[in-house]
Design a protein around this motif. Sequence first.
Motif, PDB file in Angstrom:
ATOM      1  N   LYS A  74       0.863  -1.192   0.000  1.00 45.74           N
ATOM      2  CA  LYS A  74       0.000   0.000   0.000  1.00 45.74           C
ATOM      3  C   LYS A  74       0.890   1.229   0.000  1.00 45.74           C
ATOM      4  O   LYS A  74       2.069   1.145   0.318  1.00 45.74           O
ATOM      5  CB  LYS A  74      -0.843   0.043   1.285  1.00 45.74           C
ATOM      6  CG  LYS A  74      -1.878  -1.037   1.429  1.00 45.74           C
ATOM      7  CD  LYS A  74      -2.765  -0.692   2.640  1.00 45.74           C
ATOM      8  CE  LYS A  74      -3.137  -1.918   3.424  1.00 45.74           C
ATOM      9  NZ  LYS A  74      -3.594  -1.623   4.781  1.00 45.74           N
TER      10      LYS A  74
ATOM     11  N   TYR B 200       0.986   5.284   1.528  1.00 48.54           N
ATOM     12  CA  TYR B 200       0.360   6.074   2.588  1.00 48.54           C
ATOM     13  C   TYR B 200       0.691   7.559   2.464  1.00 48.54           C
ATOM     14  O   TYR B 200       1.823   7.921   2.118  1.00 48.54           O
ATOM     15  CB  TYR B 200       0.874   5.601   3.958  1.00 48.54           C
ATOM     16  CG  TYR B 200       0.672   4.131   4.204  1.00 48.54           C
ATOM     17  CD1 TYR B 200      -0.448   3.664   4.871  1.00 48.54           C
ATOM     18  CD2 TYR B 200       1.621   3.204   3.749  1.00 48.54           C
ATOM     19  CE1 TYR B 200      -0.625   2.304   5.096  1.00 48.54           C
ATOM     20  CE2 TYR B 200       1.451   1.845   3.967  1.00 48.54           C
ATOM     21  CZ  TYR B 200       0.326   1.397   4.638  1.00 48.54           C
ATOM     22  OH  TYR B 200       0.156   0.055   4.857  1.00 48.54           O
TER      23      TYR B 200
ATOM     24  N   ASP C 139      -7.370   8.220   5.402  1.00 48.84           N
ATOM     25  CA  ASP C 139      -6.662   6.990   5.049  1.00 48.84           C
ATOM     26  C   ASP C 139      -5.581   6.768   6.107  1.00 48.84           C
ATOM     27  O   ASP C 139      -5.153   7.705   6.775  1.00 48.84           O
ATOM     28  CB  ASP C 139      -6.014   7.144   3.666  1.00 48.84           C
ATOM     29  CG  ASP C 139      -7.074   7.254   2.570  1.00 48.84           C
ATOM     30  OD1 ASP C 139      -8.165   6.670   2.741  1.00 48.84           O
ATOM     31  OD2 ASP C 139      -6.809   7.936   1.565  1.00 48.84           O
TER      32      ASP C 139
END
Length: 332
Positions: free
Chosen positions: A112, A114, A152
């Motif tokens: 992922k 960030y 997020d």
Amino acid sequence: MKKKSICVLMAFLITALSACGASTQGESEMVTSSSEDLSSFATGIKTEEEEGAEATAFVLDDEIKERCPVIFEATRGNVSYGEFTHGTYYSDTCKMERGYSILLPADYSKDKKYPVLYLLHGIFGDEYSFSQDKSNKIREIVGNMAYDGYIDETIVVCPNMYATSDPDQKPGFDSKSVLPYDNFINDLVNDLMPHIESEYSVLTGRENTYLAGFSMGGRETIYITLQRPELFGYVCAISPAPGIVPTQDKFMTHEGQIQEDEMKFAEGAIEPNVFIVCCGTRDSVVGTYPKQYHELLDANGADHIWYEITGADHDNNAIKSGLFNLLNQISF
Ligand code: FER
């Protein structure tokens, strides 16, 4: 596009109740009564008709809340929080290896990417100032707001803001001793940010890069934002210290990093999406300097949000409030 912030009312109530039980008790500073915080949430309740097929839902409104709601600073049993670790990078600006603390999400994965918040400490601080103070609730606020879908999952980097090439130089209340703080802009932009972007799985660009700081860190936050607004989309200066513009306070005479009429964004500059300046109403260290910055920014046409935190001193109540409101603004 950020996820719109919706949680089902039941989940909210359960969390709220557990947050009332989960406590900040025993700490030197209590924030506010939880009933006060929770009642302020009522404004966001939507009816079933408003939400269509969805169950009655709670939506956090986009207004500034003076205090970080208890529900976001509480330690919740069902949320895994990130841990601070320490890293180093070579600073070409300072010609030496320098340290930073970094809060990675609990389930940080290279698969992922960030967003990153750079969080700047106060005078006499270092890269451990935030990570070693459990009362500022940074892990909890960031973790809870991500868990609830307001933001997020986000990486928080806490640098050492004293950017000197002289290992014997120490901070203090005189022009020479303060200079390394003003030099941090170079270390941040040229050394630390490239390091973080190459070592960690991060999203880049201003939409995904946030800047906040407390006191001396708040002062540098404003200065850096005005100089490099293209780098940071979301910014919060908490209780910013004097000295951006010339003045004399009880600690020292400040020559000023810029002049009052320069307290603005350059013509045609991309401005941050969110630029918050805030301070406690009872700040015993920086007093009304943050308000003066707000007035100068206003007079010079630099868009920002200004708010005061009733009853807060130069303390974690201000830090928690600024962090919460910054992240909350990001969620919209
Ligand atoms: C000052 C007043 C306050 C100053 C710095 C501060 C360099 C910073 C306080 C803090 O970081 O907590 O005159 O000058």
